[in-house]
Design a protein around this motif. Sequence first.
Motif, PDB file in Angstrom:
ATOM      1  N   ALA A   1       4.159  22.571   4.067  1.00  0.00           N
ATOM      2  CA  ALA A   1       4.977  23.465   3.243  1.00  0.00           C
ATOM      3  C   ALA A   1       5.173  22.962   1.816  1.00  0.00           C
ATOM      4  N   ASN A   2       4.461  21.918   1.412  1.00  0.00           N
ATOM      5  CA  ASN A   2       4.667  21.343   0.085  1.00  0.00           C
ATOM      6  C   ASN A   2       3.307  21.025  -0.538  1.00  0.00           C
ATOM      7  N   PRO A   3       2.993  21.614  -1.689  1.00  0.00           N
ATOM      8  CA  PRO A   3       1.692  21.352  -2.308  1.00  0.00           C
ATOM      9  C   PRO A   3       1.585  19.948  -2.911  1.00  0.00           C
ATOM     10  N   ASN A   4       2.724  19.267  -3.085  1.00  0.00           N
ATOM     11  CA  ASN A   4       2.719  17.934  -3.684  1.00  0.00           C
ATOM     12  C   ASN A   4       2.802  16.866  -2.605  1.00  0.00           C
ATOM     13  N   PRO A   5       1.871  15.910  -2.600  1.00  0.00           N
ATOM     14  CA  PRO A   5       1.927  14.859  -1.579  1.00  0.00           C
ATOM     15  C   PRO A   5       3.128  13.946  -1.789  1.00  0.00           C
ATOM     16  N   ILE A   6       3.560  13.340  -0.699  1.00  0.00           N
ATOM     17  CA  ILE A   6       4.644  12.357  -0.726  1.00  0.00           C
ATOM     18  C   ILE A   6       4.000  10.994  -0.514  1.00  0.00           C
ATOM     19  N   SER A   7       4.385  10.045  -1.340  1.00  0.00           N
ATOM     20  CA  SER A   7       3.838   8.698  -1.255  1.00  0.00           C
ATOM     21  C   SER A   7       4.963   7.731  -0.887  1.00  0.00           C
ATOM     22  N   LYS A   9       0.869  -1.161   0.000  1.00  0.00           N
ATOM     23  CA  LYS A   9       0.000   0.000   0.000  1.00  0.00           C
ATOM     24  C   LYS A   9       0.908   1.212   0.000  1.00  0.00           C
ATOM     25  N   SER A  10       0.332   2.367  -0.188  1.00  0.00           N
ATOM     26  CA  SER A  10       1.099   3.611  -0.109  1.00  0.00           C
ATOM     27  C   SER A  10       0.560   4.460   1.018  1.00  0.00           C
ATOM     28  N   LEU A  11       1.470   4.967   1.832  1.00  0.00           N
ATOM     29  CA  LEU A  11       1.141   5.961   2.838  1.00  0.00           C
ATOM     30  C   LEU A  11       1.345   7.303   2.157  1.00  0.00           C
ATOM     31  N   VAL A  12       0.279   8.077   2.040  1.00  0.00           N
ATOM     32  CA  VAL A  12       0.332   9.366   1.354  1.00  0.00           C
ATOM     33  C   VAL A  12       0.327  10.465   2.406  1.00  0.00           C
ATOM     34  N   LEU A  13       1.356  11.320   2.345  1.00  0.00           N
ATOM     35  CA  LEU A  13       1.527  12.404   3.308  1.00  0.00           C
ATOM     36  C   LEU A  13       1.373  13.744   2.613  1.00  0.00           C
TER      37      LEU A  13
END
Length: 70
Positions: free
Chosen positions: A16-22, A8-12
Motif C-alpha cells: 500500500a506504499n509506493p515508497n520503500p521503508i529502510s 546493512k539496511s533491510l529494505v521493505l
Amino acid sequence: MVAEAREKSLVLHLAANPNPISIRVTDATADDLEPRLIQIVRNGHTQVVRTADGKDFVVNFGHVVAAHFE
C-alpha cells in the motif's frame, strides 16, 4: 583493535506504499534474517527485527511484497 559492527539496511516494499521503508540493522541481524527472508515474505510471518540502534521493530511481512538487504 576491536572490530566494529557494520550495518546493512533491510529494505521493505509494502503493498500500500509506493515508497520503500529502510531499516538499519547490524550484520548479525542481516546474517540471521537473510537466509530465511524469502520464506518469511512468502508466508507473511510477523517478525521482530533488531535495529542497528538496539531497538526492536515488528514487521508484518503479510503486507510486504518485496524485501532485500542493501
